[in-house]
Design a protein around this motif. Sequence first.
Motif, PDB file in Angstrom:
ATOM      1  N   ILE A 363      36.724 128.219  42.548  1.00  9.95           N
ATOM      2  CA  ILE A 363      36.706 126.843  42.064  1.00  9.95           C
ATOM      3  C   ILE A 363      36.706 125.921  43.282  1.00  9.95           C
ATOM      4  O   ILE A 363      37.645 125.918  44.074  1.00  9.95           O
ATOM      5  CB  ILE A 363      37.915 126.554  41.165  1.00  9.95           C
ATOM      6  N   VAL A 364      35.642 125.150  43.415  1.00 11.70           N
ATOM      7  CA  VAL A 364      35.437 124.296  44.581  1.00 11.70           C
ATOM      8  C   VAL A 364      35.583 122.840  44.167  1.00 11.70           C
ATOM      9  O   VAL A 364      35.069 122.432  43.121  1.00 11.70           O
ATOM     10  CB  VAL A 364      34.046 124.543  45.196  1.00 11.70           C
ATOM     11  N   MET A 365      36.271 122.078  44.980  1.00 10.45           N
ATOM     12  CA  MET A 365      36.348 120.633  44.751  1.00 10.45           C
ATOM     13  C   MET A 365      35.140 119.979  45.399  1.00 10.45           C
ATOM     14  O   MET A 365      34.932 120.071  46.607  1.00 10.45           O
ATOM     15  CB  MET A 365      37.633 120.060  45.346  1.00 10.45           C
ATOM     16  N   ALA A 366      34.315 119.321  44.595  1.00 10.64           N
ATOM     17  CA  ALA A 366      33.093 118.700  45.090  1.00 10.64           C
ATOM     18  C   ALA A 366      33.409 117.446  45.892  1.00 10.64           C
ATOM     19  O   ALA A 366      34.447 116.803  45.700  1.00 10.64           O
ATOM     20  CB  ALA A 366      32.181 118.354  43.915  1.00 10.64           C
ATOM     21  N   PRO A 367      32.520 117.058  46.794  1.00  9.77           N
ATOM     22  CA  PRO A 367      32.741 115.837  47.584  1.00  9.77           C
ATOM     23  C   PRO A 367      32.591 114.594  46.710  1.00  9.77           C
ATOM     24  O   PRO A 367      31.660 114.494  45.916  1.00  9.77           O
ATOM     25  CB  PRO A 367      31.639 115.910  48.643  1.00  9.77           C
ATOM     26  N   MET A 368      33.515 113.662  46.895  1.00  9.12           N
ATOM     27  CA  MET A 368      33.487 112.410  46.125  1.00  9.12           C
ATOM     28  C   MET A 368      33.945 111.260  47.005  1.00  9.12           C
ATOM     29  O   MET A 368      35.035 111.313  47.579  1.00  9.12           O
ATOM     30  CB  MET A 368      34.403 112.514  44.897  1.00  9.12           C
ATOM     31  N   THR A 369      33.135 110.221  47.105  1.00 15.49           N
ATOM     32  CA  THR A 369      33.528 109.018  47.828  1.00 15.49           C
ATOM     33  C   THR A 369      34.674 108.340  47.084  1.00 15.49           C
ATOM     34  O   THR A 369      34.594 108.112  45.878  1.00 15.49           O
ATOM     35  CB  THR A 369      32.336 108.059  47.954  1.00 15.49           C
ATOM     36  N   ARG A 370      35.756 108.009  47.824  1.00 17.06           N
ATOM     37  CA  ARG A 370      36.910 107.347  47.193  1.00 17.06           C
ATOM     38  C   ARG A 370      37.321 106.080  47.923  1.00 17.06           C
ATOM     39  O   ARG A 370      38.230 105.373  47.477  1.00 17.06           O
ATOM     40  CB  ARG A 370      38.102 108.313  47.111  1.00 17.06           C
ATOM     41  N   SER A 371      36.718 105.779  49.078  1.00  9.60           N
ATOM     42  CA  SER A 371      36.894 104.490  49.763  1.00  9.60           C
ATOM     43  C   SER A 371      38.356 104.149  50.049  1.00  9.60           C
ATOM     44  O   SER A 371      38.827 103.050  49.735  1.00  9.60           O
ATOM     45  CB  SER A 371      36.229 103.366  48.938  1.00  9.60           C
ATOM     46  N   ARG A 390      45.335 118.670  46.042  1.00  8.84           N
ATOM     47  CA  ARG A 390      44.230 119.433  45.457  1.00  8.84           C
ATOM     48  C   ARG A 390      43.926 120.718  46.232  1.00  8.84           C
ATOM     49  O   ARG A 390      42.864 121.323  46.069  1.00  8.84           O
ATOM     50  CB  ARG A 390      42.989 118.526  45.378  1.00  8.84           C
ATOM     51  N   ALA A 391      44.860 121.165  47.060  1.00  8.15           N
ATOM     52  CA  ALA A 391      44.659 122.343  47.900  1.00  8.15           C
ATOM     53  C   ALA A 391      44.626 123.640  47.114  1.00  8.15           C
ATOM     54  O   ALA A 391      44.317 124.703  47.679  1.00  8.15           O
ATOM     55  CB  ALA A 391      45.748 122.408  48.973  1.00  8.15           C
ATOM     56  N   GLY A 392      44.912 123.600  45.828  1.00 15.94           N
ATOM     57  CA  GLY A 392      44.790 124.796  45.007  1.00 15.94           C
ATOM     58  C   GLY A 392      43.352 125.206  44.759  1.00 15.94           C
ATOM     59  O   GLY A 392      43.089 126.317  44.283  1.00 15.94           O
ATOM     60  N   ALA A 393      42.403 124.325  45.066  1.00 13.89           N
ATOM     61  CA  ALA A 393      40.985 124.702  44.974  1.00 13.89           C
ATOM     62  C   ALA A 393      40.695 125.817  45.967  1.00 13.89           C
ATOM     63  O   ALA A 393      41.289 125.888  47.054  1.00 13.89           O
ATOM     64  CB  ALA A 393      40.102 123.495  45.269  1.00 13.89           C
ATOM     65  N   GLY A 394      39.782 126.690  45.599  1.00 14.87           N
ATOM     66  CA  GLY A 394      39.378 127.719  46.554  1.00 14.87           C
ATOM     67  C   GLY A 394      38.807 127.110  47.809  1.00 14.87           C
ATOM     68  O   GLY A 394      38.971 127.643  48.918  1.00 14.87           O
ATOM     69  N   LEU A 395      38.135 125.980  47.655  1.00 17.18           N
ATOM     70  CA  LEU A 395      37.578 125.247  48.785  1.00 17.18           C
ATOM     71  C   LEU A 395      37.518 123.776  48.418  1.00 17.18           C
ATOM     72  O   LEU A 395      37.083 123.422  47.319  1.00 17.18           O
ATOM     73  CB  LEU A 395      36.170 125.751  49.125  1.00 17.18           C
ATOM     74  N   ILE A 396      37.966 122.916  49.331  1.00 24.66           N
ATOM     75  CA  ILE A 396      37.787 121.474  49.197  1.00 24.66           C
ATOM     76  C   ILE A 396      36.621 121.056  50.082  1.00 24.66           C
ATOM     77  O   ILE A 396      36.576 121.416  51.263  1.00 24.66           O
ATOM     78  CB  ILE A 396      39.048 120.705  49.626  1.00 24.66           C
ATOM     79  N   ILE A 397      35.679 120.315  49.518  1.00 21.80           N
ATOM     80  CA  ILE A 397      34.629 119.665  50.305  1.00 21.80           C
ATOM     81  C   ILE A 397      34.950 118.179  50.289  1.00 21.80           C
ATOM     82  O   ILE A 397      35.013 117.561  49.227  1.00 21.80           O
ATOM     83  CB  ILE A 397      33.229 119.936  49.737  1.00 21.80           C
ATOM     84  N   THR A 398      35.167 117.618  51.450  1.00 18.37           N
ATOM     85  CA  THR A 398      35.636 116.231  51.516  1.00 18.37           C
ATOM     86  C   THR A 398      34.558 115.248  51.083  1.00 18.37           C
ATOM     87  O   THR A 398      33.376 115.580  50.965  1.00 18.37           O
ATOM     88  CB  THR A 398      36.055 115.854  52.938  1.00 18.37           C
ATOM     89  N   GLN A 438      41.624 125.845  51.848  1.00 19.38           N
ATOM     90  CA  GLN A 438      40.505 125.797  52.782  1.00 19.38           C
ATOM     91  C   GLN A 438      39.780 124.470  52.567  1.00 19.38           C
ATOM     92  O   GLN A 438      39.631 124.012  51.426  1.00 19.38           O
ATOM     93  CB  GLN A 438      39.532 126.947  52.534  1.00 19.38           C
ATOM     94  N   ILE A 439      39.289 123.871  53.675  1.00 23.43           N
ATOM     95  CA  ILE A 439      38.670 122.559  53.554  1.00 23.43           C
ATOM     96  C   ILE A 439      37.522 122.439  54.544  1.00 23.43           C
ATOM     97  O   ILE A 439      37.650 122.822  55.709  1.00 23.43           O
ATOM     98  CB  ILE A 439      39.714 121.433  53.773  1.00 23.43           C
ATOM     99  N   VAL A 440      36.378 121.926  54.057  1.00 26.18           N
ATOM    100  CA  VAL A 440      35.235 121.654  54.922  1.00 26.18           C
ATOM    101  C   VAL A 440      34.898 120.170  54.829  1.00 26.18           C
ATOM    102  O   VAL A 440      35.191 119.509  53.832  1.00 26.18           O
ATOM    103  CB  VAL A 440      33.994 122.505  54.558  1.00 26.18           C
ATOM    104  N   SER A 652      31.478 124.180  41.739  1.00 28.78           N
ATOM    105  CA  SER A 652      32.198 122.983  42.182  1.00 28.78           C
ATOM    106  C   SER A 652      32.368 122.010  41.029  1.00 28.78           C
ATOM    107  O   SER A 652      31.475 121.818  40.208  1.00 28.78           O
ATOM    108  CB  SER A 652      31.481 122.328  43.358  1.00 28.78           C
ATOM    109  N   PHE A 653      33.540 121.412  41.015  1.00 32.25           N
ATOM    110  CA  PHE A 653      33.913 120.430  40.011  1.00 32.25           C
ATOM    111  C   PHE A 653      34.253 119.134  40.744  1.00 32.25           C
ATOM    112  O   PHE A 653      35.011 119.143  41.718  1.00 32.25           O
ATOM    113  CB  PHE A 653      35.126 120.907  39.212  1.00 32.25           C
ATOM    114  N   GLY A 654      33.715 118.021  40.256  1.00 38.66           N
ATOM    115  CA  GLY A 654      33.973 116.738  40.885  1.00 38.66           C
ATOM    116  C   GLY A 654      34.934 115.897  40.084  1.00 38.66           C
ATOM    117  O   GLY A 654      36.139 115.878  40.355  1.00 38.66           O
ATOM    118  N   ARG A 655      34.411 115.194  39.091  1.00 35.51           N
ATOM    119  CA  ARG A 655      35.241 114.267  38.314  1.00 35.51           C
ATOM    120  C   ARG A 655      36.504 114.912  37.731  1.00 35.51           C
ATOM    121  O   ARG A 655      37.560 114.256  37.721  1.00 35.51           O
ATOM    122  CB  ARG A 655      34.388 113.637  37.205  1.00 35.51           C
ATOM    123  N   PRO A 656      36.472 116.158  37.238  1.00 35.40           N
ATOM    124  CA  PRO A 656      37.720 116.751  36.719  1.00 35.40           C
ATOM    125  C   PRO A 656      38.845 116.816  37.746  1.00 35.40           C
ATOM    126  O   PRO A 656      40.026 116.784  37.378  1.00 35.40           O
ATOM    127  CB  PRO A 656      37.280 118.147  36.277  1.00 35.40           C
TER     128      PRO A 656
END
Length: 700
Positions: A363-371, A390-398, A438-440, A652-656
Motif C-alpha cells: 500500500i503506497v501513499m501517492a504524492p499530493m500537493t498540500r501547500s 502516515r508511515a504505516g504505508a509500505g511506501l510514502i511518495i511525497t 520508507q519514503i521517496v 497507491s492511494f491518494g485521497r483516502p
Amino acid sequence: MVAASAELRSAPLAVRYFGQDMVIYRGQSGRVMLMDAYCPHMGTHLAHGSSSYIVRDGMQIEGDSIRCPYHGWRFGPDGKCDDIPYSPAPIPKAACIRTWPVVERAGCVFVWYDPEGGEPDYDLPSFAEWDDPRWVNWTIDPLGELPCHPVEIIDNIGDKAHLEPIHGSIDMQRFENVFDAHVVWQHLRAGHRTLAGREGEYMVNDTSYTGPGILQSWMAGEYPSIMLFCHTPVDEGCVKLWHGLTVKSAEAVASAETIAAVRPYQEASCAALSQDIQIWRHKRACLNPMVVQGDGPFGKVRIWYRQFFNPRARAGEYQMRVKGATVTRGYRRGPLDQRGSGMTTATLFDPIRLGDLELANRIVMAPMTRSRAGDGDVPTELMMEYYRQRAGAGLIITEGTQPSASGKGYIRTPGIHSEAQIAGWRRVTDAVHAEGGQIVLQIMHCGRVGSLLNKAPGTETIAPSAIRAKGEIVTDKGMIPFDEPRAIELSEIPKLIEEFAQAARNAIAAGFDGVELHCTSGYLPAQFLSSGSNRRTDDYGGSAANRIRFAAETIEAMVAAVGEGRVGFRICPGNPFNDIWDDNPTETYGALLERLSSLNLAYCHLIDVANPQLDSLVLVRRKWRGNLILNEGLTRALAEQLLAKGVASAFSFGRPFIANPDLPFRLKSNAALAQFDASTLYTPGPRGYIDYSMIEQTKG
C-alpha cells in the motif's frame, strides 16, 4: 585492435574496419602502417596484385613506403605519394592516401579511429605483464568475424543473469559494475563450471573494458591469469574478434615446460568465450532489451558506450550519467525449469522489494500537493508530523518538490535545492524511519505551469516552447493566468538535467530512500513529451524519439546520481491536465517505456485514468518490464483482484490517505474510511492536515 603482430609480414594485408577497406603492413624498419586501401590514381587495391612484377620482385615495400602494384606509385608512411616512376611532372597534391595512427603492444596492433581526426584522449592499457618473465605471454587466437553489433557484445559486462545458464555461475556472491570515464569494470565472485569446474570452487575476477573494444579479465586462482578479448567493427552489424590468455607461472622465469603447459589454459579460456560467441552469432538484433530485475545495468552500459560513437564533445555528458558503482541484486527461484504462472497468492499486506526499496506492505501513499511549506520553501514541523502519521504505508511518495527555485509552480510547495530545505526534509525522513516507514521524494519541475508571484525574486518560468498554458493558478493575490514561458535554449538543457540529478543527490543526503520523477500533470517532463506543448525543431522536439529524450536523459542522470534501484517515475499517458495534449500518446509513451525498461529502475508509477486515445494500463503492461505501482480510484477489493492477476506489484492511494492516516490498518480491518475536508486541502496550518484521527487512537 586491427591485427595480431604475428600476422604481419613484408607483404600488405587487406583488412576492412569501420566500413572502410584498408591495408596493413610492416615496413622494413619494423614499423606497422595502416592506410586506406585504394590508390588515388586509378582506384587500385594496394594489397591485391600478387601477379604484378612489383610484388613478385619484392619491390612493393621500400623502407616503410608502399607501391601500388598497378602503376608503381609510391606512398610514404604519411600517405603522401613521393614517387611516380614514369612521370617527370610534379606529383599532384591530391595524390595521397589517408593513414591511421597505430600502436603495437603486447603482440597486438591497435588503431586510434576517430572520424573527427582528433588525437587520442585516453591511453591504451599498459599490458605490463607482457614484459614480466614470470608471465607466459598469450598467443593471439583470431576468432574471425561475427554478425553482431558490438554493443550487444559489450552488454555482457553488465549481464549478470546469463552467467548461470551459460557459464554455470551458481552461488554468486558478488556482481558489481563501476563506470569510470572511458573504462567500465565488472567485479565478480561466483562458481564457473567452464573455468572453475570443481565443486565449491569459485572464480574471482575483475574485468574491464577500455574504450569500446578492449576487454581484459584478471582471474585469481592457483595460476593467476589475464584474458584478452578484442572486437572491432568491420561493417554495421559485423565485428572481428581476437582472444588471448596470459598466465602467471610459479617460477622467476617461466620455463619451456610451463609455457607448453599453459596452452590448455588458453584453450579453456577460449572455450568459455565461445559459449557467449555461439549465442551472439545466432541472435537477432536487440535494440531494446526486455529488462527485468536481476538482469544487470544494460541501460547504463549502453549509455556509457554512446560516448565512443557520438561527437567527442558529448563524451563527458554520457560519462556523467553513469559514473559510479552499480550492484545488481537478484534471487534464484530454483531450478531453471520452474516458472511461475503470472498469478500470485500475495496480499496487499505482504512485503515486497521494488529495486532497492523494501516495502513492509504493498500500500503506497501517492504524492499530493498540500501547500504547507514554510519560508524559503523549507519543510515544516507540520509536514514532519503529517508524514510521520502516515508511515504505516509500505511506501510514502511525497508531494511534488521543486529541484530549483525556477521549477516552483504553486504556492507554499517545498524545495530540495538549499541546505535549509535538505535539513527540513531530514527531520521528515527521520520521523518516518523512526516509525519503520520508507519514503521517496517526488521531484516536480512545473515548467510553464507557474507564476512569478509564487517564486523567489530573480527566477523565471521556462518551457520547451514559448507557449502559454491555458488556465489559472492560485497565488497570494488570488487566481491569475499562467505565466508566458521562455523557451529553453538547447545549450541550457544539460544544466537543466543536472538540476534533477543534484536534486536526487540532495534527496539521498536528506535521508530519502529514493526519488520519483513527476512526468505527468502538465509539468516540465510532460511538456517535453507532448506534441502540443513541444514545438522544438532540435534534438528534443519533433519525433516521439526526440520528445522523450528530456525525460529519459533526466532519469538516466538521476540513475547515475543515486543508483537505478532508488529511482522511479510517474506517468499518466494522455492526461490533459494543465492544458497538455499529445497527438499520439501511445507512440510517445511506448517509446519512453521501451527506453526506460533497460534501466532496471525501482518502479513505474501509473495513474490509470479513462482516456479516449488509449488504454494506458494495456500500454504499460505491453511496454514496461519492471515493477508497476498502479494508481487511481482503487479500493481494497479492486487492488487485491489486480494483485492476484499479477497486474501490478503495489498500489497507491491518494485521497483516502488524507483523512485516514492509518489507511493500511483500516483496509486490513475492513474499517470505514473517513472523508476529507476539501476546503482545507491547500490552506496553511494544521486544520485538515494533521488533525484527522486514527482508529487506534479513537478506540484507546
